[in-house]
Design an enzyme around this catalytic site. Structure first.
Site, PDB file in Angstrom:
ATOM      1  N   GLU A  11       0.841  -1.192   0.000  1.00  0.00           N
ATOM      2  CA  GLU A  11       0.000   0.000   0.000  1.00  0.00           C
ATOM      3  C   GLU A  11       0.882   1.251   0.000  1.00  0.00           C
ATOM      4  O   GLU A  11       1.884   1.323   0.710  1.00  0.00           O
ATOM      5  CB  GLU A  11      -0.875  -0.012   1.265  1.00  0.00           C
ATOM      6  CG  GLU A  11      -1.770   1.196   1.443  1.00  0.00           C
ATOM      7  CD  GLU A  11      -2.590   1.150   2.727  1.00  0.00           C
ATOM      8  OE1 GLU A  11      -3.562   1.907   2.823  1.00  0.00           O
ATOM      9  OE2 GLU A  11      -2.255   0.342   3.634  1.00  0.00           O
ATOM     10  N   LYS A  45      -8.998   3.114  -2.695  1.00  0.00           N
ATOM     11  CA  LYS A  45      -9.456   2.682  -1.383  1.00  0.00           C
ATOM     12  C   LYS A  45     -10.794   3.346  -1.051  1.00  0.00           C
ATOM     13  O   LYS A  45     -10.941   4.559  -1.128  1.00  0.00           O
ATOM     14  CB  LYS A  45      -8.396   3.051  -0.339  1.00  0.00           C
ATOM     15  CG  LYS A  45      -8.565   2.380   1.016  1.00  0.00           C
ATOM     16  CD  LYS A  45      -7.352   2.687   1.885  1.00  0.00           C
ATOM     17  CE  LYS A  45      -7.353   1.871   3.161  1.00  0.00           C
ATOM     18  NZ  LYS A  45      -6.152   2.138   3.987  1.00  0.00           N
ATOM     19  N   CYS A  67      -5.674  -2.858   2.573  1.00  0.00           N
ATOM     20  CA  CYS A  67      -5.573  -2.784   4.026  1.00  0.00           C
ATOM     21  C   CYS A  67      -6.926  -3.071   4.685  1.00  0.00           C
ATOM     22  O   CYS A  67      -7.518  -4.113   4.460  1.00  0.00           O
ATOM     23  CB  CYS A  67      -4.975  -1.436   4.432  1.00  0.00           C
ATOM     24  SG  CYS A  67      -4.150  -1.462   6.055  1.00  0.00           S
TER      25      CYS A  67
END
Length: 314
Positions: A45, A136, A170
């Site tokens: 990430e 995200k 994540c």
């Protein structure tokens, strides 16, 4: 679909707040992975230009500092546009190495204000093409100070000779409906770029692999305090935090939830594994979350895949 694929999970730290050097490092790591026979290489990430662990950007509830704004400006200047010159360089590296590349970047918005940043995973083909991206959906905690929210228009799963590849970033992986959307799209090689190296994360990726009956490639950075440049205005905040900021913990998990490559800690490295894609069908024998073990007569999932920027101006 071929039966075998060699994958590379790149556990490395960013050249913090320096997009040019981050791209150079990424290109070298792609070259290394391809040179060792990998057909898919995945990165953590926010590899370009950094997951800014430990930085407050001068924000507390009700106020922001001038110094924090300067740090955000540095971060913004070192983010990248998609597509842009940096994606062209990474694409060329993927082409030379002949590998699929999934890499975490901080993306500068080009569609509206240009001021918003997104935590994004980019997908490149072995022909150098930028296949697409995933933004995200929900930044976690203080990440919401610096990153905007993605929308349902960037939830791709790509067909490859090695199965269908997709990614959630994540703590999106703690969102049950986001995972369900990926399973519904048939993901088989599930990429999980992360900044989380807690023990609970490993239970998460093992659960996802067993739940989705897919391979999971979990990729984290290894980073230390001295990787952060002295010119960061809020550098004083770092004096009381540990030297090792992110311990790594990248790993590879089978469709039955077992480690193929156990978590690696304490160093930069590339983890390799040969995946037998027949193991996906074997695992689906007794559980297939969107096939024979599904109950669409009881449960249904609706995903809004429209671009929100379009909705705002309609």
């Amino acid at each position: 679909m071929t039966k075998q694929v060699k994958v590379a999970v790149v556990q490395a730290g960013s050249v913090v707040m320096d997009k040019e050097k981050c791209v150079e490092k990424a290109i070298q790591l792609v070259e290394n992975a391809g040179g060792n026979g990998a057909q898919i290489a995945v990165f953590p990430e926010a590899f370009i230009p950094a997951y800014p662990r430990g930085m407050s950007f001068g924000a507390v509830v009700g106020s922001r500092s001038d110094q924090g704004r300067q740090d955000f400006l540095t971060y913004w200047k070192n983010s990248i546009t998609v597509p842009g010159p940096e994606t062209a360089q990474i694409g060329e590296a993927a082409k030379k190495a002949g590998v699929y590349v999934v890499i975490g970047v901080i993306e500068r918005d080009q569609e509206s204000s240009q001021g918003t940043l997104y935590c994004t995973a980019l997908f490149f083909g072995p022909n150098g093409e930028l296949l697409g991206k995933h933004r995200k959906l929900k930044p976690t905690g203080s990440e919401r100070l610096i990153w905007g929210e993605g929308d349902g228009s960037t939830l791709p799963v790509f067909d490859t000779p090695y199965g269908k590849i997709g990614a959630l970033i994540c703590w999106e992986n703690y969102m049950p409906l986001a995972r369900a959307a990926m399973y519904a799209k048939g993901v088989q090689i599930y990429v999980a770029p992360t900044a989380d190296a807690r023990d609970t994360w490993f239970a998460t990726v093992r659960h996802i692999a067993a739940e989705g009956r897919c391979f999971v490639l979990s990729c984290n950075q290894y980073s230390t305090k001295d990787m952060y440049p002295e010119e960061i205005v809020s550098r004083e905040e770092f004096k009381d935090i540990p030297h090792e900021l992110t311990r790594g913990g990248s790993c590879i998990v089978s469709p039955l939830g077992e480690f193929i490559a156990e978590p690696v800690f304490g160093k930069e490295t590339i983890i390799y594994a040969d995946l037998n894609l027949d193991h996906i069908a074997e695992a689906q024998f007794d559980f297939d979350p969107v096939g024979h073990y599904a109950r669409p007569d009881v449960f249904q999932l609706k995903v809004n895949e429209k671009r929100l920027v379009n909705l705002m101006v309609e």
